[in-house]
Design an enzyme around this catalytic site. Structure first.
Site, PDB file in Angstrom:
ATOM      1  N   HIS A  38       0.856  -1.195   0.000  1.00 52.04           N
ATOM      2  CA  HIS A  38       0.000   0.000   0.000  1.00 52.04           C
ATOM      3  C   HIS A  38       0.888   1.240   0.000  1.00 52.04           C
ATOM      4  CE1 HIS A  38      -3.356  -2.571   0.700  1.00 52.04           C
ATOM      5  NE2 HIS A  38      -2.983  -2.913   1.913  1.00 52.04           N
ATOM      6  N   CYS A  89       4.107 -11.836   2.832  1.00 53.02           N
ATOM      7  CA  CYS A  89       4.822 -11.727   4.108  1.00 53.02           C
ATOM      8  C   CYS A  89       4.757 -13.051   4.879  1.00 53.02           C
ATOM      9  CB  CYS A  89       4.175 -10.612   4.931  1.00 53.02           C
ATOM     10  SG  CYS A  89       4.961 -10.407   6.530  1.00 53.02           S
ATOM     11  N   HIS A 116     -10.911  -7.298   2.204  1.00 52.52           N
ATOM     12  CA  HIS A 116      -9.458  -7.066   2.159  1.00 52.52           C
ATOM     13  C   HIS A 116      -8.779  -8.287   1.526  1.00 52.52           C
ATOM     14  CE1 HIS A 116      -5.336  -6.352   3.328  1.00 52.52           C
ATOM     15  NE2 HIS A 116      -5.672  -5.110   3.668  1.00 52.52           N
ATOM     16  N   GLU A 118      -6.026  -9.677   1.999  1.00 44.15           N
ATOM     17  CA  GLU A 118      -5.406 -10.604   2.961  1.00 44.15           C
ATOM     18  C   GLU A 118      -6.457 -11.546   3.559  1.00 44.15           C
ATOM     19  OE1 GLU A 118      -2.961  -8.971   6.187  1.00 44.15           O
ATOM     20  OE2 GLU A 118      -3.697 -10.625   7.401  1.00 44.15           O
ATOM     21  N   CYS A 182      -0.214  -8.278  13.570  1.00 47.26           N
ATOM     22  CA  CYS A 182       1.247  -8.177  13.469  1.00 47.26           C
ATOM     23  C   CYS A 182       1.784  -7.179  14.498  1.00 47.26           C
ATOM     24  CB  CYS A 182       1.556  -7.734  12.050  1.00 47.26           C
ATOM     25  SG  CYS A 182       3.244  -7.306  11.814  1.00 47.26           S
TER      26      CYS A 182
HETATM   27  S1  SF4 Z   1       2.231  -5.315   8.584  1.00 41.91           S
HETATM   28 FE1  SF4 Z   1       3.120  -7.184   9.463  1.00 41.91          FE
HETATM   29  S2  SF4 Z   1       2.086  -8.812   8.359  1.00 41.91           S
HETATM   30 FE2  SF4 Z   1       1.768  -6.966   7.139  1.00 41.91          FE
HETATM   31  S3  SF4 Z   1       3.486  -6.954   5.696  1.00 41.91           S
HETATM   32 FE3  SF4 Z   1       4.143  -5.778   7.483  1.00 41.91          FE
HETATM   33  S4  SF4 Z   1       5.264  -7.285   8.763  1.00 41.91           S
HETATM   34 FE4  SF4 Z   1       4.005  -8.442   7.294  1.00 41.91          FE
END
Ligand code: SF4
Length: 199
Positions: A38, A89, A116, A118, A182
């Site tokens: 993003h 990730c 979303h 994800e 996270c």
């Molecule tokens: S926010 Fe956390 S889960 Fe998302 S890309 Fe970054 S490290 Fe990975």
């Protein structure tokens, strides 16, 4: 005007990793599914080196999979037809594994936003059968049976805690909760609260 920069400002581990991998491996024959991260500057810079948007007719090319993932079936299709630059990730993949390991014995619940990418990706590892809790209203869809709960990695910590408390108060069956928000997200949310008190 004084500008206060949050200590956690900048790329998180997963985005840093995705950007490094994408820029190292891409060329004019590379396609990306959705935005890699993003961040409009990163997306624009990828375009400048020739990376184009993926569509389902692309074959025998390199395809970048964005940091927050895609639906499993789409990933399998892309993998069978192209070379994949897998920028998902590892923290998101960990949630995939948790869900996949528990989907046969538990109803899967994901605290997150229904649309979303994800969450769509995580749900695909539950055969698209997970109950998504985007608002507290959605809790009414959870059945009273063994339940396994995870979160979108970027969910709001307070919302997650409220939702879990409410679910625990109405379910009397076996519940396993993994708070998969996270740590980078949590640190930023805490810091935003602290900064808002000063500015
Ligand atoms: S926010 Fe956390 S889960 Fe998302 S890309 Fe970054 S490290 Fe990975």
């Amino acid at each position: 005007m004084e500008i206060i920069l949050a200590k956690s400002a900048g790329f998180c581990f997963g985005v840093k990793r995705a950007v490094k991998m994408a820029f190292e491996d891409s060329d004019e024959e590379t396609y990306c599914i959705g935005d890699l991260v993003h961040n409009p500057i990163v997306v624009e810079n990828l375009k400048k080196i020739g990376v184009k948007p993926y569509n389902e007719n692309i074959t025998n090319k390199k395809v970048i999979i964005r940091s927050h993932g895609i639906h499993k079936k789409l990933l399998d299709k892309i993998k069978s037809e192209n070379q994949v630059i897998d920028c998902v990730c590892p923290k998101v993949k960990y949630v995939y594994k948790l869900v996949e390991d528990h989907k046969d014995n538990y109803q899967i619940v994901i605290i997150g936003s229904k649309n979303h990418p994800e969450v769509i990706g995580i749900n695909s590892y539950a055969d698209d059968k997970a109950i998504i809790i985007e608002t507290l209203e959605d809790i009414k869809y959870i059945k009273n049976k063994p339940t396994f709960i995870v979160s979108q990695t970027t969910s709001n910590q307070n919302f997650f805690e409220n939702a879990i408390n409410m679910i625990k108060s109405i379910l009397n069956d076996d519940i396993i909760v993994y708070n998969t928000i996270c740590s980078a997200t949590k640190t930023r949310q805490d810091e935003a609260v602290e900064l808002s008190k000063k500015s």
